[in-house]
Design a protein around this motif. Sequence first.
Motif, mmCIF file in Angstrom:
data_model
loop_
_atom_site.group_PDB
_atom_site.id
_atom_site.type_symbol
_atom_site.label_atom_id
_atom_site.label_comp_id
_atom_site.label_asym_id
_atom_site.label_seq_id
_atom_site.Cartn_x
_atom_site.Cartn_y
_atom_site.Cartn_z
ATOM 1 N N THR A 103 1.905 9.522 5.703
ATOM 2 C CA THR A 103 1.919 8.569 6.814
ATOM 3 C C THR A 103 1.044 7.365 6.494
ATOM 4 N N GLU A 104 -0.120 7.616 5.957
ATOM 5 C CA GLU A 104 -1.030 6.525 5.600
ATOM 6 C C GLU A 104 -0.426 5.649 4.511
ATOM 7 N N LEU A 105 0.235 6.265 3.530
ATOM 8 C CA LEU A 105 0.882 5.487 2.472
ATOM 9 C C LEU A 105 1.996 4.607 3.023
ATOM 10 N N GLN A 106 2.806 5.169 3.930
ATOM 11 C CA GLN A 106 3.910 4.396 4.508
ATOM 12 C C GLN A 106 3.407 3.256 5.382
ATOM 13 N N GLU A 107 2.326 3.492 6.089
ATOM 14 C CA GLU A 107 1.744 2.433 6.916
ATOM 15 C C GLU A 107 1.201 1.298 6.064
ATOM 16 N N ILE B 124 6.069 2.398 -1.946
ATOM 17 C CA ILE B 124 5.154 3.425 -2.460
ATOM 18 C C ILE B 124 5.556 3.772 -3.895
ATOM 19 N N THR B 125 4.577 3.805 -4.784
ATOM 20 C CA THR B 125 4.864 4.100 -6.184
ATOM 21 C C THR B 125 4.865 5.596 -6.459
ATOM 22 N N LEU B 126 5.434 5.945 -7.591
ATOM 23 C CA LEU B 126 5.458 7.346 -8.017
ATOM 24 C C LEU B 126 4.033 7.877 -8.177
ATOM 25 N N SER B 127 3.162 7.057 -8.749
ATOM 26 C CA SER B 127 1.775 7.481 -8.943
ATOM 27 C C SER B 127 1.087 7.757 -7.610
ATOM 28 N N GLN B 128 1.331 6.928 -6.620
ATOM 29 C CA GLN B 128 0.720 7.123 -5.303
ATOM 30 C C GLN B 128 1.218 8.402 -4.649
ATOM 31 N N LEU B 129 2.495 8.691 -4.796
ATOM 32 C CA LEU B 129 3.056 9.904 -4.205
ATOM 33 C C LEU B 129 2.482 11.154 -4.863
#
Length: 215
Positions: free
Chosen positions: A73-77, A83-88
């Motif tokens: 949720t924080e990443l999508q906000e 969103i990058t592969l590394s972030q996921l």
Amino acid sequence: MAQSDTVTRIVDAAAVLFSERGFAETSLRTITSTADVNLAAVNYHFGSKKVLIQAVFARYLTPFCEALGQSLTELQEQHGESITLSQLLDSLFHSLLSIQASGEGEIQRFMRLLGLAFTQSQAHLRRFMMQEYGQFYARFIELLSIAAPKMDPVAFYWRLYFMLGATVFTLSSFESIKAILKEDFDKDTSLHQAIELLIPAARGLIAVDDTATQG
């Protein structure tokens, strides 16, 4: 003994014994003896061994999925659909640390249980996990597929399991691998450091290359 305390003792004992011996090899009598409760308590609170196995997995999956859901949720906000592969993968692996909060060695124990879920016949467990936690899995996979849009579906499927296999083996065997490192190179690695090193390795298993889209 309070009911909640009885349930906790049973689940705690089952988690340890299942991870050490396997599901089929661990009897309810062994679990109740370890938990210091009578056999009727297991039947009363869980009804069956299958439900107890599911409760053991819920013990780990609930905090993990809650942490992962909040992180996504924080990443999508912050990033929307960028969103990058590394972030996921960073979000996924660091959410595992929520399991460790319940006690030392809990991530390793959960990884052993997860490995057993695939190597022993536990079809009911897969149905349970998809019913209770499938929404988190679907959400993560959707974001992952957006981050790797050129991936062939079959290649994507297998790469996910390559990543899972590497993660389960590494973390379930962490103490043994750490001991070998210490003996051979006189170096120490913490669990957190190992997870940090797992992230780029996992990215390499998932990342799109020239062969990933070939039929």
